[in-house]
Scaffold this motif. Structure first.
Motif, short mmCIF file in Angstrom:
data_model
loop_
_atom_site.label_atom_id
_atom_site.label_comp_id
_atom_site.label_asym_id
_atom_site.label_seq_id
_atom_site.Cartn_x
_atom_site.Cartn_y
_atom_site.Cartn_z
N PHE A 1 1.93 4.89 8.69
CA PHE A 1 0.49 5.16 8.65
C PHE A 1 -0.28 3.93 8.17
O PHE A 1 -1.34 3.61 8.70
CB PHE A 1 0.21 6.35 7.73
CG PHE A 1 0.59 7.68 8.31
CD1 PHE A 1 0.74 7.83 9.68
CD2 PHE A 1 0.80 8.78 7.50
CE1 PHE A 1 1.10 9.05 10.24
CE2 PHE A 1 1.15 10.01 8.04
CZ PHE A 1 1.29 10.14 9.42
N SER A 2 0.26 3.25 7.17
CA SER A 2 -0.40 2.04 6.65
C SER A 2 -0.38 0.91 7.66
O SER A 2 -1.28 0.07 7.67
CB SER A 2 0.28 1.59 5.36
OG SER A 2 0.21 2.59 4.36
N LEU A 3 0.62 0.90 8.51
CA LEU A 3 0.78 -0.18 9.47
C LEU A 3 -0.05 0.04 10.72
O LEU A 3 -0.67 -0.90 11.25
CB LEU A 3 2.25 -0.33 9.84
CG LEU A 3 2.67 -1.62 10.55
CD1 LEU A 3 2.41 -2.83 9.66
CD2 LEU A 3 4.14 -1.57 10.92
N ARG B 1 0.82 -1.21 0.00
CA ARG B 1 0.00 0.00 0.00
C ARG B 1 0.86 1.26 0.00
O ARG B 1 0.49 2.28 -0.59
CB ARG B 1 -0.93 0.01 1.21
CG ARG B 1 -2.23 0.74 0.96
CD ARG B 1 -2.88 1.14 2.26
NE ARG B 1 -2.27 2.33 2.81
CZ ARG B 1 -2.62 3.56 2.47
NH1 ARG B 1 -3.57 3.75 1.57
NH2 ARG B 1 -2.02 4.60 3.00
N THR B 2 2.01 1.21 0.65
CA THR B 2 2.93 2.36 0.65
C THR B 2 3.41 2.67 -0.76
O THR B 2 3.48 3.84 -1.17
CB THR B 2 4.13 2.07 1.56
OG1 THR B 2 3.67 1.82 2.89
CG2 THR B 2 5.10 3.24 1.57
N ILE B 3 3.70 1.63 -1.54
CA ILE B 3 4.17 1.82 -2.91
C ILE B 3 3.04 2.39 -3.78
O ILE B 3 3.25 3.32 -4.57
CB ILE B 3 4.68 0.48 -3.49
CG1 ILE B 3 5.89 -0.01 -2.67
CG2 ILE B 3 5.06 0.63 -4.96
CD1 ILE B 3 6.37 -1.38 -3.06
N MET B 4 1.83 1.83 -3.64
CA MET B 4 0.71 2.29 -4.45
C MET B 4 0.29 3.70 -4.06
O MET B 4 -0.04 4.53 -4.92
CB MET B 4 -0.47 1.32 -4.31
CG MET B 4 -0.18 -0.09 -4.80
SD MET B 4 -1.56 -1.23 -4.60
CE MET B 4 -2.74 -0.55 -5.78
N SER B 5 0.31 3.99 -2.77
CA SER B 5 -0.07 5.32 -2.32
C SER B 5 0.96 6.38 -2.71
O SER B 5 0.62 7.56 -2.84
CB SER B 5 -0.28 5.32 -0.80
OG SER B 5 -1.40 4.55 -0.46
N GLU C 1 4.15 15.17 -2.11
CA GLU C 1 5.43 14.46 -2.08
C GLU C 1 5.31 13.18 -1.25
O GLU C 1 4.90 13.21 -0.10
CB GLU C 1 6.52 15.34 -1.47
CG GLU C 1 7.89 14.69 -1.47
CD GLU C 1 8.95 15.57 -0.87
OE1 GLU C 1 10.13 15.21 -0.92
OE2 GLU C 1 8.59 16.66 -0.34
N PRO C 2 5.64 12.02 -1.84
CA PRO C 2 5.60 10.77 -1.07
C PRO C 2 6.67 10.74 0.01
O PRO C 2 7.81 11.14 -0.23
CB PRO C 2 5.85 9.69 -2.13
CG PRO C 2 5.61 10.36 -3.44
CD PRO C 2 5.98 11.80 -3.25
N LYS C 3 6.30 10.27 1.18
CA LYS C 3 7.23 10.08 2.29
C LYS C 3 7.11 8.63 2.73
O LYS C 3 6.23 8.28 3.51
CB LYS C 3 6.91 11.05 3.43
CG LYS C 3 7.02 12.52 3.02
CD LYS C 3 6.65 13.45 4.16
CE LYS C 3 6.75 14.91 3.74
NZ LYS C 3 6.37 15.84 4.84
N HIS C 4 7.98 7.81 2.22
CA HIS C 4 7.81 6.36 2.29
C HIS C 4 7.78 5.83 3.72
O HIS C 4 6.94 5.00 4.06
CB HIS C 4 8.90 5.67 1.47
CG HIS C 4 8.91 6.06 0.03
ND1 HIS C 4 7.91 5.70 -0.85
CD2 HIS C 4 9.80 6.81 -0.69
CE1 HIS C 4 8.18 6.20 -2.06
NE2 HIS C 4 9.32 6.87 -1.99
N ILE C 5 8.70 6.27 4.56
CA ILE C 5 8.74 5.76 5.93
C ILE C 5 7.48 6.18 6.69
O ILE C 5 6.85 5.36 7.39
CB ILE C 5 10.01 6.26 6.66
CG1 ILE C 5 11.27 5.74 5.96
CG2 ILE C 5 9.98 5.84 8.12
CD1 ILE C 5 12.55 6.21 6.59
#
Length: 294
Positions: A233-235, A210-214, A224-228
Motif C-alpha cells: 500500500f505504501s509503495l 512508513r510501513t514500520i511507523m504505520s 493488526e499490522p500486516k507488514h507485506i
C-alpha cells in the motif's frame, strides 16, 4: 536538421587570431565566424536552436544523435529515456523519478517544495494538529493482541473531499498529523522524514520506513499490522493509505478535519453537554425569579 559544434566556432576564432601572410584568408575566416554567430543569433531569437551542451541543434530531440544521455546537456535534460527541453514539467518528472539530466533543476524543485510544505506545515500544525486531543489514542505495547477490524476502506477517502485533497496535495503534513496524534512520532520529525523519502529517489526506502511507523500507528488504533500488505500500500497506493489512516485517527480522536484547516469536535457528548448547560442556566434563572417574587 543541423548541428554546429562549439569546437567549430572555436576553430573559426583561432583561424582569425593566428598570424598568416594571406590577408584574404583572415578576412574570409572572420566573415565565416560572423556568419556562424549571426545564424545562431537569429535561430535563437526565433526559438529554433537549443544548446545541447557543446553543440547546437534545432530541438533537444536531435541532440543525443544516438549517443544517449551523455550528449543531452545545456538547455536540455534526459527525461525518461528521451532528450527534452528543460521546463517545469520536465523538472517535476525528474524530481519524482530521480532520472538523469540537469540536477540543478531537481534541486530547485526540491527546495521550492520544501519551502512550500514548511510554510503550510506551520499553519497546519497551529490550526489543526495542536487542536486535536493527543490523549485519546493510547500507546499500546508489543504484547497487545485484542485486534479490531478496520472499518475504513482503502479508497473510502475519495468520498471525503477534504481528506482526499489533503492527502493528495499535502501528504507529508497529513502523515505527520497522523503519527503525532497517534503517539508514534512528533509532527515535524514525521513530516520531514516523509517529505525527504517520498519526494526523492529514496521512494522505496520511504515505503519501508512508513510501513514500520504505520505498524505502530495501527497497533495504537487497535488494528493488526500486516507488514507485506502495508508495504505494498505504501509503495503503490500511498495517497489512499495516508488518507485512510487520517480518517481513522480523526475518528479515534473524535474530530473531523475539513478545508480549510477547520477542526470540528464529533464526540457524542459534545452537544448534549452544551444543551444541558443551557437548560441548567435557564432553570437557575427561573429559581432566582421565583425566589425574588417570594
Amino acid at each position: 536538421r543541423f548541428s554546429i559544434s562549439a569546437q567549430t566556432v572555436t576553430a573559426f576564432s583561432r583561424s582569425c587570431t593566428i598570424g598568416r601572410p594571406n590577408r584574404t584568408f583572415e578576412m574570409v575566416s572572420l566573415l565565416r565566424l560572423l556568419l556562424v554567430l549571426a545564424v545562431l543569433g537569429v535561430a535563437a531569437a526565433q526559438g529554433t536552436v537549443v544548446n545541447c551542451g557543446g553543440l547546437f541543434a534545432e530541438t533537444c530531440a536531435v541532440c543525443d544523435q544516438g549517443h544517449g544521455e551523455s550528449w543531452c546537456n545545456g538547455d536540455c535534460s534526459w527525461v525518461m529515456g528521451a532528450c527534452t527541453h528543460q521546463s517545469l514539467e520536465s523538472a517535476a518528472v525528474l524530481g519524482m523519478t530521480g532520472g538523469g539530466g540537469n540536477s540543478q533543476y531537481r534541486a530547485y524543485l526540491f527546495a521550492a517544495s520544501a519551502c512550500i510544505y514548511t510554510i503550510f506545515g506551520i499553519i497546519y500544525k497551529k490550526q489543526v494538529v495542536d487542536k486535536i486531543p493527543h490523549d485519546k489514542i493510547r500507546n499500546r505495547g508489543a504484547d497487545f493482541n485484542s485486534w479490531s477490524a478496520r472499518k475504513v476502506g482503502l479508497f473510502e477517502c475519495i468520498g471525503k473531499p477534504s481528506t482526499c485533497a489533503y492527502s493528495a496535495l499535502c501528504l507529508p503534513v497529513v502523515a505527520g498529523k497522523n503519527y503525532s496524534v497517534g503517539g508514534v512520532c512528533g509532527f515535524w520529525p514525521s513530516c520531514c522524514l516523509m517529505f525527504v523519502l517520498f519526494y526523492s529517489p529514496f521512494y522505496c526506502f520511504g515505503a519501508l520506513v512508513r510501513t514500520i511507523m504505520s505498524a505502530k500507528l495501527k497497533r495504537n488504533l487497535g488494528f493488526e499490522p500486516k507488514h507485506i500488505q502495508d508495504f505494498c500500500f505504501s509503495l503503490f497506493c500511498i495517497f489512499c493509505e495516508v488518507g485512510r489512516e487520517s480518517m481513522e485517527v480523526d475518528e479515534a480522536a473524535d474530530v473531523e478535519v475539513k478545508c480549510f484547516n477547520q477542526v470540528t469536535d464529533t464526540s457524542f457528548f459534545a452537544e448534549p453537554i452544551k444543551e444541558v448547560a443551557v437548560q441548567s442556566s435557564m432553570m437557575c434563572a427561573g429559581f432566582r425569579k421565583s425566589c425574588a417574587g417570594a
